[in-house]
Design a protein around this motif. Structure first.
Motif, PDB file in Angstrom:
ATOM      1  N   ASP A 109       0.698  -1.132  -0.055  1.00  0.00           N
ATOM      2  CA  ASP A 109      -0.137  -0.057  -0.034  1.00  0.00           C
ATOM      3  C   ASP A 109       0.888   1.225  -0.114  1.00  0.00           C
ATOM      4  N   LEU A 110       0.951   1.800  -1.258  1.00  0.00           N
ATOM      5  CA  LEU A 110       1.949   2.950  -1.100  1.00  0.00           C
ATOM      6  C   LEU A 110       1.235   4.182  -0.521  1.00  0.00           C
ATOM      7  N   ALA A 111       0.080   4.019  -0.161  1.00  0.00           N
ATOM      8  CA  ALA A 111      -0.372   5.326   0.616  1.00  0.00           C
ATOM      9  C   ALA A 111       0.034   5.595   2.064  1.00  0.00           C
ATOM     10  N   GLU A 112       0.401   4.309   2.526  1.00  0.00           N
ATOM     11  CA  GLU A 112       0.874   3.999   3.753  1.00  0.00           C
ATOM     12  C   GLU A 112       2.314   4.746   4.001  1.00  0.00           C
TER      13      GLU A 112
END
Length: 135
Positions: free
Chosen positions: A5-8
């Motif tokens: 999860d790149l958003a994390e």
């Protein structure tokens, strides 16, 4: 890892841009296929701006489907980035300077490639500036 999860993650813009450039530089053939680069340069030589844009668009239509779709996405993204140039200082010219070598990957061992660098950069800049026309 497709589950990543790149958003994390707390990646900097430079890290993401570097990863993107690295991905494109490792492809077996550049995103802008070598065969199309010659045609793009020829189209770019047209003096009349409207005819030049139409000729460049015709060359784009010859891209392999996958290359066309990814190129469309990348140029669309760079166009959006350029719309925020007051904040990020990334004009279409700056973006083209950063990304044309990765997207086109000319053979710098030849004099032709060395002398065409400004042309390649200007072609990518035109694609960024005129994104709605091309796509």
């Amino acid at each position: 890892d497709h589950g990543l999860d790149l958003a994390e993650k707390d990646f900097t813009v430079n890290t993401v841009a570097g990863a993107m450039k690295s991905f494109f530089s490792e492809l077996p053939e550049p995103l802008v296929p070598y065969a199309m680069q010659v045609e793009l340069v020829e189209a770019h030589k047209i003096n009349d701006r409207e005819q030049k844009l139409h000729a460049l668009k015709e060359v784009l239509r010859k891209f392999p489907k996958e290359n066309y779709e990814v190129f469309k996405y990348v140029i669309g993204h760079l166009n959006k980035v350029s719309h925020n140039q007051r904040v990020n200082l990334m004009t279409s010219e700056n973006l083209s300077i950063c990304f044309w070598p990765t997207l086109m990957r000319p053979d710098f061992s030849t004099m032709d490639a060395l002398t065409a660098t400004r042309t390649y950069q200007t072609i990518i800049e035109l694609f960024i500036q005129q994104c709605p026309f091309f796509f």
